[in-house]
Each structure stands twice: as C-alpha cells, then as structure tokens.
Design an enzyme around this catalytic site. Structure first.
Site, PDB file in Angstrom:
ATOM      1  N   PRO A   1       0.707  -1.018  -0.091  1.00 31.33           N
ATOM      2  CA  PRO A   1       0.047  -0.145   0.106  1.00 31.33           C
ATOM      3  C   PRO A   1       0.797   1.415   0.173  1.00 31.33           C
ATOM      4  CG  PRO A   1       0.045  -0.909   2.275  1.00 31.33           C
ATOM      5  CD  PRO A   1       0.883  -1.848   1.215  1.00 31.33           C
TER       6      PRO A   1
ATOM      7  N   VAL B   1       0.412   5.509  -0.325  1.00 29.92           N
ATOM      8  CA  VAL B   1      -0.479   6.697  -0.309  1.00 29.92           C
ATOM      9  C   VAL B   1      -0.339   7.433  -1.496  1.00 29.92           C
ATOM     10  CG1 VAL B   1      -1.129   8.703   0.761  1.00 29.92           C
ATOM     11  CG2 VAL B   1      -0.674   6.835   2.277  1.00 29.92           C
TER      12      VAL B   1
ATOM     13  N   CYS C   1       1.526   2.597   9.657  1.00 29.65           N
ATOM     14  CA  CYS C   1       1.865   3.903   8.868  1.00 29.65           C
ATOM     15  C   CYS C   1       2.592   4.662   9.821  1.00 29.65           C
ATOM     16  CB  CYS C   1       0.780   4.325   8.068  1.00 29.65           C
ATOM     17  SG  CYS C   1       0.932   5.822   7.168  1.00 29.65           S
TER      18      CYS C   1
END
Length: 306
Positions: free
Chosen positions: A11, A13, A110
C-alpha cells in the site's frame, strides 16, 4: 485469498490507485494493495457503478469525489487497506466496500503524520494501552464479515515485543500478517531488519508477508530465504519501476512510466495523484529540475502530461 508464495504490491499513499495496481498486476504482482483510506472518509461514501469506465466507484455522497475505484478485473487480488482507530466505525466502513475486494487490511504501521494524528497507523502500536483497541478492531471485523481480514504492522522496540504482538494478532483470526521490517523511528535509508521478521515467522502459523528492501526480482527469493516468510511485499522498488514483478526482468523505466500514464488516462485517474506518482518515478531516475520534470510540474491536464 491465498497468501503463500505471492508477490505483493505494498500500500502506498497517493500511488496505489487503480491504474498503478493494474500496471503492477500486468507485470506479475499476485496481490495488489490499494492506498490507505481512512474510515472517516469511507463512511461518507456510496457505491456507484461507473458505466462509462466499467468501474465500481466509492464516491462521497452528494459529490463527484472518488475515494476508491476498482474494477472486476482485479476483484480477486485487490486488498482494501483501511486506517482506523475505532472498531465500530471500522466495521461500518468495511461493510461499504467488502463485497467488491478480495480482502480488507487494517493499517497498523503507517508512520505518516496524517495517520498518527488520528490515532491510527503506527499510533496504534505506540502505547501498550492501545493494543487492546488493535485486537478489538480485528476481532470485530472477523466476527461480522465474511471477508478475508489481515493487518500490516511495523517492528516494535524489541523483537520480543513484536513477536508477542504478532501472536496476539494471530489469535483474532486474521488470515495473514504483513510486517514492515523497520521501526517507526527508522527512515527508508535504514536497512530493513529481516532477522526480526524471521523471529515473527518462526512464532506464527499464519502466513507472514515480509516487507522492506526488495529492489530487484531476485530479492523476492532472497528475502523469503532469509525470513522464512510466505510472501514478499514491495513498495519503493515497484514505484520506481513496476516491472520489477516480471520474472523476465525489468523493462526500461521510461516505457513503464508511459504505460502508467496511459492507464491513468484510460481509467480517469485524478491528475494530482498521477503527477505525484510520475514525479516520484522521475526523482529516483533523474531530476525534477531537468526538462521532463519541469514539464510534468507545469502540466494541468492529461494532454499536457502525455
């Protein structure tokens, strides 16, 4: 979802939108994670079929703002990653999207400020009293959804602490655990601690997805051998050249970059997101102060960018 012997797009951003996920899959990625979406945003969305593009869009009610876009071609491999700090809100958000994705992943690693400030991401692991919230979120999703649930963490201060956390997470019934081999305070230039990922793998029975410092196709096997992990996840290496997933070897990055822009036009990706990703590609291979970088910065439309 099978998490054994898989190549996984991490993942990222502003990067992991539909065009980039499809690009990575085209080159060989078995599982593709979307960018982290905060539960607060998702609960404001409604599901819409986009007949023009042939996509499923999750759009903020009363607007045209697309928060998440997917398509049937990726349904069996796309993982929706969610940022959350509340079990009830996480469930409400998950129920909106769960039938259109292969799995749901809860982000617990994160280190970015937008995630930390909301008590999400690595903030969930920073204080012992919050570990209960972590486990409650995962347990709530597992008990109420007929969907594969996983989570992604970073290393804690000591290997023993991380192993204990991983064991507690496993007991919630998640299908797999992704582990970024760095601590919150570590920077990308700091070497990933593969040995500490190996400690986790040795302590669990569920698949572990190892993440950190895979930059060539050959690194997938090296990392699996070093850690014992079931699968390997890659972020920066894929951002810089998504054809890293190809067993035939990397393509020239310029060709990969152009194919990415082509897919962004085809799938009507937000141009700000596209420009951000292209600039990240350029920064690694060249310089934004050269002609191409300056031209990308000045691009206002896809015609300009193309």
């Amino acid at each position: 979802m099978d998490y054994h012997n898989k190549l996984v797009l991490a993942p990222m951003v502003r990067v992991g939108t539909l065009p980039f996920r499809l690009l990575a899959a085209e080159y060989g990625a078995d599982i593709t994670y979307g960018e982290e979406i905060i539960d607060h945003r998702l609960v404001k969305c409604e599901r819409r079929l986009n007949e023009i593009l042939g996509t499923i869009d999750f759009v903020v009610k009363g607007t045209k703002e697309v928060v998440f876009r997917t398509c049937c071609a990726e349904k069996n491999r796309v993982v929706f990653q969610m940022g959350t700090a509340d079990a009830i809100r996480a469930l409400s958000a998950a129920q909106i999207v769960c039938k259109d994705v292969a799995a749901l992943d809860i982000n617990m690693g994160c280190p970015k400020s937008f995630s930390l400030s909301g008590g999400m991401g690595a903030a969930l692991l920073s204080k012992p009293e919050l570990i209960h919230d972590v486990l409650l979120i995962l347990t709530t999703l597992r008990r109420n959804l007929d969907t594969t649930i996983t989570c992604k963490i970073r290393l804690l201060d000591s290997s023993q602490e991380t192993v204990e956390l991983a064991r507690r997470i496993e007991k919630t019934g998640v299908s797999a655990l992704a582990v970024h081999g760095r601590k919150v305070k570590d920077r990308p230039r700091d070497p990933a601690k593969w040995n500490e990922i190996a400690d986790i793998v040795a302590s669990l029975s569920i698949p572990v997805i190892a993440n950190g410092d895979a930059f060539e196709y050959e690194d997938f096997e090296r990392m699996k051998d070093a850690t014992g992990a079931s699968s390997v996840m890659i972020a920066r290496g894929a951002l810089w050249n998504a054809s890293i997933f190809s067993a035939k070897g990397k393509l020239p990055w310029d060709a990969v970059k152009k194919e990415y822009v082509r897919k962004c036009i085809l799938w009507d990706n937000d141009i700000k997101s596209t420009k951000y990703t292209v600039k990240e590609m350029i920064i690694h291979h060249s310089c934004l102060e050269l002609a191409e970088g300056k031209a990308v910065n000045k691009s206002d439309t896809y015609k300009d960018l193309a």
